[in-house]
Design an enzyme around this catalytic site. Structure first.
Site, PDB file in Angstrom:
ATOM      1  N   ASP A 136       0.874  -1.165   0.000  1.00 33.93           N
ATOM      2  CA  ASP A 136       0.000   0.000   0.000  1.00 33.93           C
ATOM      3  C   ASP A 136       0.916   1.221   0.000  1.00 33.93           C
ATOM      4  O   ASP A 136       2.090   1.133   0.411  1.00 33.93           O
ATOM      5  CB  ASP A 136      -0.964  -0.001   1.188  1.00 33.93           C
ATOM      6  CG  ASP A 136      -2.151   0.932   0.919  1.00 33.93           C
ATOM      7  OD1 ASP A 136      -2.066   1.754  -0.022  1.00 33.93           O
ATOM      8  OD2 ASP A 136      -3.163   0.851   1.640  1.00 33.93           O
TER       9      ASP A 136
HETATM   10  C1  BGC Z   1      -5.040   3.127  -0.232  1.00 38.50           C
HETATM   11  C2  BGC Z   1      -4.994   2.083  -1.333  1.00 38.50           C
HETATM   12  C3  BGC Z   1      -4.759   2.758  -2.660  1.00 38.50           C
HETATM   13  C4  BGC Z   1      -3.481   3.561  -2.577  1.00 38.50           C
HETATM   14  C5  BGC Z   1      -3.128   4.278  -3.858  1.00 38.50           C
HETATM   15  C6  BGC Z   1      -3.837   4.030  -0.268  1.00 38.50           C
HETATM   16  O1  BGC Z   1      -3.961   5.078   0.629  1.00 38.50           O
HETATM   17  O2  BGC Z   1      -5.137   2.490   1.025  1.00 38.50           O
HETATM   18  O3  BGC Z   1      -6.186   1.350  -1.363  1.00 38.50           O
HETATM   19  O4  BGC Z   1      -4.708   1.810  -3.681  1.00 38.50           O
HETATM   20  O5  BGC Z   1      -3.611   4.537  -1.558  1.00 38.50           O
HETATM   21  O6  BGC Z   1      -4.025   5.300  -4.102  1.00 38.50           O
END
Ligand code: BGC
Length: 818
Positions: A226
């Protein structure tokens, strides 16, 4: 060794250590590093999961906006989940995207979870089945799915640092299960590791990335972190493969040095590289002939079939909770209709946070009902729901520099010289992984001339965390920096503070708006991204008048339709909900409207469960969730009976907050949340506690009625051979329809702590009026197993209960595991 494995090995062997390590951290916010030496182009990753935003978060770069995952979960339809995956794959192709960051398959453990709308259900098996279908279908079109977030990321509070304490059995049977299905059955090419810790170890360094992911499930794909979840060099030793975003990260040169010094084995790096190369082969990002493939061409034409699917999915996922016979309506004979509710006009078609896409347009309930009913429709706000600053209407903006539509945006250097210019269409602006020099710019100027259509006082304001000077017609309204809403930089950016001041506007006379933002002194995530909204805040000084107007409108109509819902400050990524109440004075509004006109139906525009204290007083309740860009059209289809509400609740809806059996998402003083309820979440917890919810798991009405009359099939099964059932289902109503037949298991005499009953199978049945169908349902033995250092099969008798929801199970059938 297969040819593919041999090729991957051969390519890995060609790379220098520096090249390999470079590939393990993103090139930028959304792309991986290209390596010309082996013919590898950059891979583009994009959110996900209910649309594909693409590389730019920009209102000029549109994407399809499908109904939220809760609507998909409600469909219980593997066919719909597959078409959802294919539709997103086509969007990904159009936007040059290789991997879509979805589906989100954490569980609805507590309805307060901020990303509840983004997840499918409270049941691990239902979630896993839908995720499998979504993943397989997406990948069949050459685009990688990325089931996320691995694992136990079921709430948002302190999400970067919180430690979730959860026992092994609960992990295996519940929280890991959807990932197991998406990997083993769905063949996912990637998964995303989460921010949180699990039993004391952060997810990106956890042994769970090896056991069971690689060992038991044979996952050969890429573990993508993540965004910013990899924080240490140490994590390179774990089975974490790709660090996102880049280019700065904890691996890089430190990792090269660690390999050189022998602290980290190069074979560990090679395993990661081989997986990334395999992914590149799968998505076509590596040339068979050693030549780097070109970037796939992109275009901005959203396919009509995608829009048609968005409309169908919104019907299939809508859940009819109450109907005293008022629905479906004959819209040509219904007479005067009073449409009421902020969300009827400012519909929420998607949840907030990283899942956001920029639809080209959205069809609101007001748009669609107006088109259908014309002068027979009145509209009143009733209660203010939307909070914060709403962007200015795009069609009332003129760019003062070009004379065309929109907003002039200029990025400035330290001396105030313009270094980059953009002509934007709207006033809800985001720069995240954009081409604008956000990181180096020291200032920003935005200008537009806004022509009001009505005279009067409005609250003009902005939403942002940086120092801002905002002038309207040469008068400085603001020259200040608002304090951030959260210490979490992502939340502070996605849910920024806001302020507004009254300005007097004259219809037809352009208001000249000129804004300066001071971009100096930013660091970390806040240096790479900027979000800025300017526009109007809704005036709340006269809330009683809004209710009174709605009551008058309801009295003057034959039918009142109240659209209630949540807003972006209630349901979004980065924080959890505080309660299940509808925001603002909406409950009061519904009570007042129904008292004025008993012929009232309510549409619920929320992504997750809300309390509805008036539920037995209204004629019908239809939950449309965040219904996607076609939400209004789908609503007309549903109300008129052109389509049937196809949804059945994938999550129990409580009647009161006090009755919630599992609620807590607030970390304790040690920054821990303990999943002390173990395997008893959702309906399992409700059954265990004996409390009665407002609406049961699996419940939902259609426009016809059904009888489940008989079950036949295997009555013996083993650890290796599951069961095949045949369920006789009759459509006893007067129109064709869809039903979801559900099978729950019960174990009477048991040595193990088991749920009172639990879902083991389901099937979607379509039948004409009066028709009898036979649903074939295969049930895997694993549905009966419990985890006890391994899968354990307790021999003996189980009772299967078959019916239409967890508390409506008319037919039973005994089966024997031996
Ligand atoms: C989220 C993810 C997301 C990523 C990229 C993160 O803050 O938890 O689900 O894919 O950001 O945007």
């Amino acid at each position: 060794m297969s040819n593919l494995a041999a090729r991957v090995d051969e390519l890995t062997a060609k790379l220098t250590l520096e090249e390999k390590v470079a590939l393990l951290t993103g090139r930028d916010f959304w792309n991986t590093v290209p390596l010309e030496s082996i013919g590898l182009r950059n891979l583009l990753l994009s959110d996900g999961p209910s649309g594909v935003r693409g590389e730019f978060w920009d209102e000029r770069d549109n994407s399809l906006n499908l109904p939220s995952a809760t609507a998909l979960g409600s469909s219980w339809s593997l066919e719909l989940a597959a078409e959802y995956g294919r539709t997103l794959a086509r969007e990904a192709a159009r936007k040059g995207v290789d991997v879509v960051l979805g589906p989100t398959i954490n569980l609805h453990r507590s309805p307060l979870g901020g990303r509840h709308f983004e997840c499918l259900s409270e049941d691990a098996m239902l979630t896993g089945a839908l995720a499998t279908s979504y993943t397989k279908a997406m990948q069949s079109l050459g685009k990688g799915a990325c089931p996320k977030h691995y694992v136990a990321n079921d709430f948002e509070t302190n999400r970067y640092t919180v430690n979730v304490k959860v026992d092994e059995r609960t992990l295996r049977e519940l929280y890991l299960r959807p990932f197991e299905d998406a990997v083993v059955d769905g063949g996912a090419w990637t998964i995303m590791s989460s921010y949180n810790s699990i039993n004391g170890t952060t997810a990106t360094e956890h042994d769970l990335l090896q056991n069971p992911l690689r060992s038991d499930w044979n996952f050969d794909g890429v573990v993508i972190s993540d965004w910013t979840a990899v924080r240490t060099l140490e994590s390179a030793k774990a089975e974490q493969d790709l660090v996102m975003p880049g280019p700065i990260g904890p691996w890089g040169e430190a990792l090269v040095a660690a390999v050189r010094s022998g602290e980290i084995d190069e074979a560990t790096i090679d395993r990661k590289i081989a997986r990334i190369i395999l992914l590149a082969v799968r998505v076509g990002a590596i040339g068979a002939d050693g030549q780097t493939p070109a970037q796939p061409p992109r275009h901005n034409n959203i396919a009509a079939e995608g829009r048609a699917f968005a409309r169908r999915a919104a019907s299939e996922g809508a859940v009819l909770l109450e109907n005293d016979g008022v629905l479906p309506l004959n819209l040509s004979k219904v007479g005067k209709v009073a449409l009421i509710g902020d969300n009827a006009k400012n519909a929420r078609t998607q949840g907030g946070g990283s899942a956001t896409t920029m639809p080209e347009f959205v069809v609101t309930p007001l748009d669609a009902l107006k088109a259908e009913l014309g002068d027979n429709l009145s509209y009143s706000v009733g209660a203010v729901v939307q909070k914060g600053i709403a962007e200015l209407p795009k069609d009332q903006l003129v760019n003062p520099v070009t004379g065309g539509a929109g907003v002039q945006v200029e990025f400035l250097d330290i001396d105030g010289n313009v270094i980059y210019t953009e002509e934007r269409r709207g006033t809800n602006l985001m720069w995240l992984g954009s081409e604008a020099p956000v990181e180096i710019a020291q200032g920003m100027r935005m200008r537009t001339n806004f022509t009001p259509t009505e005279s009067g006082s409005r609250l003009l304001g902005f939403s942002n965390v940086l120092p801002v000077k905002l002038e309207c017609d040469g008068v400085t309204l603001f020259d200040e920096k608002l304090p951030p809403t959260s210490e979490d930089p992502f939340t502070a950016m996605m849910d920024p503070p806001f302020a507004s001041k009254a300005v007097d506007l004259v219809a037809g006379k352009p208001a000249v708006i000129d804004i300066h933002v001071d971009l100096r002194g930013r660091e970390g995530l806040s240096a790479s991204a900027v979000m800025f909204i300017f526009g109007f805040e809704t005036d709340k000084s006269n809330e009683q008048r809004l209710i009174d107007e709605a009551v008058e409108a309801a009295k003057a109509a034959e039918l009142a339709i109240v659209v209630v819902g949540t807003n972006a400050q209630v349901e979004s990524e980065g924080f959890d909900r505080k309660d299940l109440k509808l925001p603002g004075r909406q409950d009061e509004l519904v009570e007042a409207v129904v008292a004025a006109n008993p012929n009232t139906i309510v549409i619920v525009n929320s992504g997750s469960p809300v309390l509805m204290p008036w539920n037995k007083k209204v004629k019908a309740i239809l939950v449309t969730y965040f219904g996607g860009e076609q939400m209004g059209n789908a609503l007309v289809d549903l109300l008129s009976g052109a389509t049937e509400p196809g949804g059945r609740l994938p999550t129990t809806w409580a009647a009161s907050q006090a009755s919630l059996p599992v609620e807590n998402c607030t970390p304790d003083s040690n920054n821990e949340v303990t999943y002390e309820e173990g395997i008893h979440i959702g309906y399992r917890a409700w059954l265990k506690s004996g409390a009665k919810p407002a609406y049961d798991f699996g419940y939902g009405l259609g426009y016809t009625t059904w009888a489940i009359t008989a079950v036949t099939g295997d009555n013996k099964f083993s650890e290796t051979e599951g069961l095949n059932l045949r369920v006789e289902v009759k459509n006893t109503g007067e129109r064709a329809g869809k039903h979801i037949v559900q099978v729950y298991a019960e174990r009477k005499a048991t040595r193990i702590d088991r749920p009172v009953r639990w879902l083991v199978g389901f099937a979607e049945v379509h039948a004409a009026a009066g028709e009898t169908k036979h649903a074939e349902i295969s049930i895997r033995s694993r549905e009966f197993a419990n985890w006890d250092k391994g899968w354990n099969y307790e021999q003996g008798e189980f009772t299967l209960h078959v019916g239409s929801n967890v508390n409506d199970l008319p037919v039973s059938f005994n089966v024997e595991l031996s």
